[in-house]
Scaffold this active site. Structure first.
Site, short mmCIF file in Angstrom:
data_model
loop_
_atom_site.label_atom_id
_atom_site.label_comp_id
_atom_site.label_asym_id
_atom_site.label_seq_id
_atom_site.Cartn_x
_atom_site.Cartn_y
_atom_site.Cartn_z
CE LYS A 1 -4.46 -12.44 5.84
NZ LYS A 1 -3.35 -11.78 5.53
CD GLN B 1 0.40 -11.85 6.86
OE1 GLN B 1 -0.36 -12.35 6.07
NE2 GLN B 1 0.19 -10.76 7.31
CG ASP C 1 -2.69 -9.13 0.22
OD1 ASP C 1 -3.60 -9.52 0.89
OD2 ASP C 1 -1.48 -9.45 1.04
#
Ligand code: NAP
Length: 280
Positions: free
Chosen positions: A50, A94, A117
């Site tokens: 990412k 994460q 997210d």
């Protein structure tokens, strides 16, 4: 006849090129901060990829590594610090976290306007009400790939296999928002093949390599393979290779939905930056 391939790498590259042009027109490039609180190698690899794509699109990025002896309070303090920093536009925790850390509490601690997210309860609610400024990256990537290949959704049957908070449920919300008729299947679904054969668009997000076989697929259906699991060192999807004989189109693994997820995280960061800076 063999199915058409929906090329996730190519569509992701197009998304990132659009994002780059948008970033170049901004006074200050957006900044995305990854928070890593785990020694999970897959998580580390996702963060690297990412970060690399963020760089490609001109989005600034850094990674905060939270040590293994950190407490939930320590993690909350890191997130509060990032929430308070006006130069940070996006925060991505994460998952998974070290087992002693509370992932739900961490996701709730991210300011919703920086939650790229889109897993904070406020953003989940906005998504189901059709008022989200951005959506979780993997399902958003599914829509983007379908739009790219001009697959109509309105009034069509979409079956999503998997009901996780990360993929299955937000995918269902997005497809509903496009006026599809949505069915969500899971491990307790009876006669899965009968359910999935109804699909004009079938999303496989169970994480069970090869579980979707030709008998699960209506002739000509579009099949999006989200599942990714290593089998003998090779990444495999949920969709068995011989589905290509029946489907009209499908995403390969690797090179399908995975690159789309990464690109959409970067795109979400720019949306978050614009919304927070009042330039959306
Ligand atoms: P998850 O939280 O483990 O959820 C899996 C879902 O699949 C659950 O809802 C489960 O049902 C259902 N399921 C499991 N076995 C099934 C079966 N035999 N038949 C029908 N349904 C079944 O996983 P996730 O986070 O959603 O991820 C799913 C997969 O996508 C994983 O392989 C993951 O690595 C991959 N993934 C890929 C991307 C990408 O970018 N391509 C992004 C994220 C995740 P129950 O709820 O009944 O247990």
């Amino acid at each position: 006849m063999s199915a058409r391939t929906f090329d996730g790498r190519a569509v992701a590259a197009a998304v990132l090129a659009d994002v780059r042009a948008e970033v170049e027109a901004m006074e200050v490039a957006p900044q995305l901060v990854f928070v890593r609180a785990s020694d999970d190698p897959a998580g580390a690899s996702y963060v690297r990829s990412k970060g690399k794509r963020a760089g490609t699109a001109g989005v600034r990025h850094e990674t905060r590594v939270v040590p293994e002896d950190a407490t939930n309070d320590d993690l909350q303090a890191v997130l509060q610090d990032l929430n308070d920093d006006p130069d940070v536009d996006g925060i991505l925790v994460q998952l998974p976290l070290y087992l002693h850390l509370d992932a739900d509490a961490a996701l709730r601690a991210i300011a919703p306007e920086k939650d790229v997210d889109a897993l904070h309860p406020v953003n989940v609610g906005r998504l189901w009400r059709g008022r989200a400024a951005w959506a979780p990256a993997t399902p958003a990537g599914l829509l983007r790939i379908l739009d790219h290949y001009e697959v109509p959704l309105e009034g069509r049957e979409v079956v999503v296999v998997g009901r996780s908070d990360l993929v299955g449920k937000p995918a269902a919300a997005l497809f509903l928002g496009r006026n599809a008729t949505v069915t969500v299947a899971h491990s307790r679904t009876r006669d899965l093949a009968a359910v999935t054969r109804r699909a004009d668009v079938l999303v496989a997000a169970a994480g069970v390599p090869g579980m979707i076989t030709p008998e699960h697929v209506q002739a000509g259906a579009v099949v999006l393979d989200v599942g990714q699991a290593p089998v003998d060192g090779v990444l495999r999807g949920d969709v068995a290779p011989d589905v290509a004989r029946v489907a009209g189109a499908l995403t390969p693994t690797p090179g399908g939905t995975g690159p789309m997820t990464v690109a959409m995280v970067v795109a979400n960061t720019v949306r978050a930056a614009r919304a927070r800076r009042g330039t959306a």
